[in-house]
Design a protein around this motif. Sequence first.
Motif, short mmCIF file in Angstrom:
data_model
loop_
_atom_site.label_atom_id
_atom_site.label_comp_id
_atom_site.label_asym_id
_atom_site.label_seq_id
_atom_site.Cartn_x
_atom_site.Cartn_y
_atom_site.Cartn_z
N ALA A 1 -7.43 15.43 -20.40
CA ALA A 1 -8.80 15.28 -20.92
C ALA A 1 -9.76 16.26 -20.28
N GLY A 2 -9.46 16.66 -19.03
CA GLY A 2 -10.39 17.51 -18.30
C GLY A 2 -11.20 16.74 -17.28
N VAL A 3 -10.78 15.50 -16.99
CA VAL A 3 -11.37 14.73 -15.89
C VAL A 3 -10.84 15.31 -14.59
N LYS A 4 -11.72 15.49 -13.60
CA LYS A 4 -11.28 16.08 -12.33
C LYS A 4 -10.67 14.99 -11.46
N ILE A 5 -9.52 14.50 -11.87
CA ILE A 5 -8.85 13.44 -11.10
C ILE A 5 -8.19 14.08 -9.89
N ALA A 6 -8.42 13.47 -8.71
CA ALA A 6 -7.97 14.09 -7.45
C ALA A 6 -6.66 13.51 -6.97
N GLY A 7 -6.34 12.28 -7.36
CA GLY A 7 -5.11 11.66 -6.90
C GLY A 7 -5.07 10.19 -7.23
N THR A 8 -4.00 9.55 -6.80
CA THR A 8 -3.83 8.14 -7.07
C THR A 8 -2.93 7.52 -6.01
N ASN A 9 -3.10 6.23 -5.74
CA ASN A 9 -2.18 5.53 -4.83
C ASN A 9 -2.15 4.03 -5.12
N ALA A 10 -1.02 3.41 -4.78
CA ALA A 10 -0.92 1.95 -4.85
C ALA A 10 -1.74 1.36 -3.71
N MET B 1 -3.24 -4.78 -2.03
CA MET B 1 -2.88 -6.02 -2.74
C MET B 1 -1.92 -5.66 -3.89
N PRO B 2 -0.84 -6.44 -4.08
CA PRO B 2 0.06 -6.10 -5.17
C PRO B 2 -0.64 -6.14 -6.53
N SER B 3 -0.35 -5.14 -7.38
CA SER B 3 -0.97 -4.94 -8.69
C SER B 3 -2.36 -4.32 -8.59
N GLN B 4 -2.74 -3.92 -7.38
CA GLN B 4 -4.00 -3.19 -7.21
C GLN B 4 -3.69 -1.72 -6.96
N TRP B 5 -4.49 -0.85 -7.60
CA TRP B 5 -4.28 0.60 -7.55
C TRP B 5 -5.59 1.32 -7.33
N GLU B 6 -5.49 2.60 -7.06
CA GLU B 6 -6.68 3.45 -6.90
C GLU B 6 -6.42 4.81 -7.54
N PHE B 7 -7.47 5.37 -8.14
CA PHE B 7 -7.44 6.81 -8.43
C PHE B 7 -8.74 7.39 -7.91
N GLN B 8 -8.74 8.68 -7.64
CA GLN B 8 -9.96 9.33 -7.16
C GLN B 8 -10.37 10.42 -8.14
N TYR C 1 0.84 -1.21 0.00
CA TYR C 1 0.00 0.00 0.00
C TYR C 1 0.87 1.25 0.00
N CYS C 2 0.68 2.13 -1.01
CA CYS C 2 1.47 3.35 -1.16
C CYS C 2 2.97 3.05 -1.22
N GLY C 3 3.33 1.85 -1.69
CA GLY C 3 4.72 1.42 -1.67
C GLY C 3 5.54 2.00 -2.81
N VAL C 4 6.85 1.80 -2.69
CA VAL C 4 7.78 2.19 -3.74
C VAL C 4 8.85 1.11 -3.85
N GLY C 5 9.29 0.83 -5.08
CA GLY C 5 10.33 -0.18 -5.29
C GLY C 5 9.80 -1.35 -6.10
N ALA C 6 10.73 -1.95 -6.85
CA ALA C 6 10.35 -2.99 -7.82
C ALA C 6 9.75 -4.22 -7.15
N ASP C 7 10.04 -4.44 -5.86
CA ASP C 7 9.46 -5.58 -5.16
C ASP C 7 8.17 -5.21 -4.43
#
Length: 369
Positions: free
Chosen positions: A192-201, A204-211, A168-174
């Motif tokens: 595009a003009g989408v009001k994207i607020a942010g993003t985070n890992a 679960m590995p390979s799972q992501w989120e954007f708001q 979660y919110c990690g960094v690094g190839a592993d």
Amino acid sequence: MSRTMLKESPNAALDKTIINRYMELPQPDGKIQAKYIWIDGTGEGLRSKTRTLDFLPKDPSELPEWTFDGSSTYQADGANSDIYLKPVAIYKDPIRRGNNRLVLCETFNSDRTPTKTNLRYIANKGMEAIKSLEPWFGIEQEYTFLDFDGKPLGWPKNGFPGPQGPYYCGVGADKVIGRDIVEAHYRACLYAGVKIAGTNAEVMPSQWEFQVGPCVGISAGDDLWIARFLLHRIAEDFGVIATLDPKPVSGSWNGAGAHTNFSTKPMRNDGGLAEIEKAIAKLSKKHERHIAAYDPRGGKDNARRLTGICETSSIHDFSSGVANRNVSIRIPRGVAEDGKGYLEDRRPSSNCDPYAVTDALVRTCLLNE
Ligand code: ADP
Ligand code: MN
Ligand code: MN
Ligand code: MN
């Protein structure tokens, strides 16, 4: 989930430098490519097709209606197959760039009634009725990257990665997998003009989120659907699948949701906490109605996810609390401290239709239905 197993993605195998020769060709003045995008008959799938315009559209009302073959999108039978596309929102096209546009459309049957999966039509009526309360929505879209064999991208082919904790919110190839796609998608949404607020890992590995958000009224659903379109489209370039399945791996692996943050002007004003508590009291009496609206299968998808573990509440019970992530409705800590702000509905599934979710919130909390 069943999926044809293929050894490798044919899209990933293409030489991605060749297309640039053609995309660099000058585009004739006054010729604009408009990609019409709509939700298909599954309520989850997105479809699109492109036409050339000879003017730059500024407002959806200037755009021509169009039709498509609804018998090929689970939206009509072959004998009466033409479905209408009515443009409702315009975005810049980050793939084709220039003056080219993405055009979000509602779908209508031949008798001009909204199709079964055109939930925007109904939601928009509710939003119009309570416009003066200035409803805001912020939606947290969780999703998972899959390899072409249907397993999460980068997971060991025979087994599992190490247990959840470092990702979660990690960094690094592993720790994180697929960041290139996330970065590309973020910039594409901004362009595009989408009001994207942010993003985070995610957990679960390979799972992501954007708001997306905070968005006013119906635009929350519009922006989220276009952001989803861009996610699938950009992942396609990488030969990767982005799935919105709410529980892509069963067991102790986190599922994916679409937490929906909601406020009105009175909730955001001083003393708004009392308004938030009133809304929660109304929501507590309509739990089943909301669960039915919060995934495309009337609660069946969410039943796999809302187990009461992995930061979820049970699908069977309504609950709420301050800073608690195992409840249906959470009041964020800062909101409780300020005495005003918004509530977070943690129940919507990752594959929900945001029009159905925002509509249910408006009808229960503001229209007292
Ligand atoms: P979490 O702590 O649950 O992970 P996030 O930061 O991922 O929260 O998402 C919070 C969302 O709430 C964002 O999309 C943001 O735009 C939205 N938001 C913030 N303030 C409001 C508000 N007053 N009304 C509605 N949505 C809001
Ligand atoms: Mn979040
Ligand atoms: Mn999350
Ligand atoms: Mn959240």
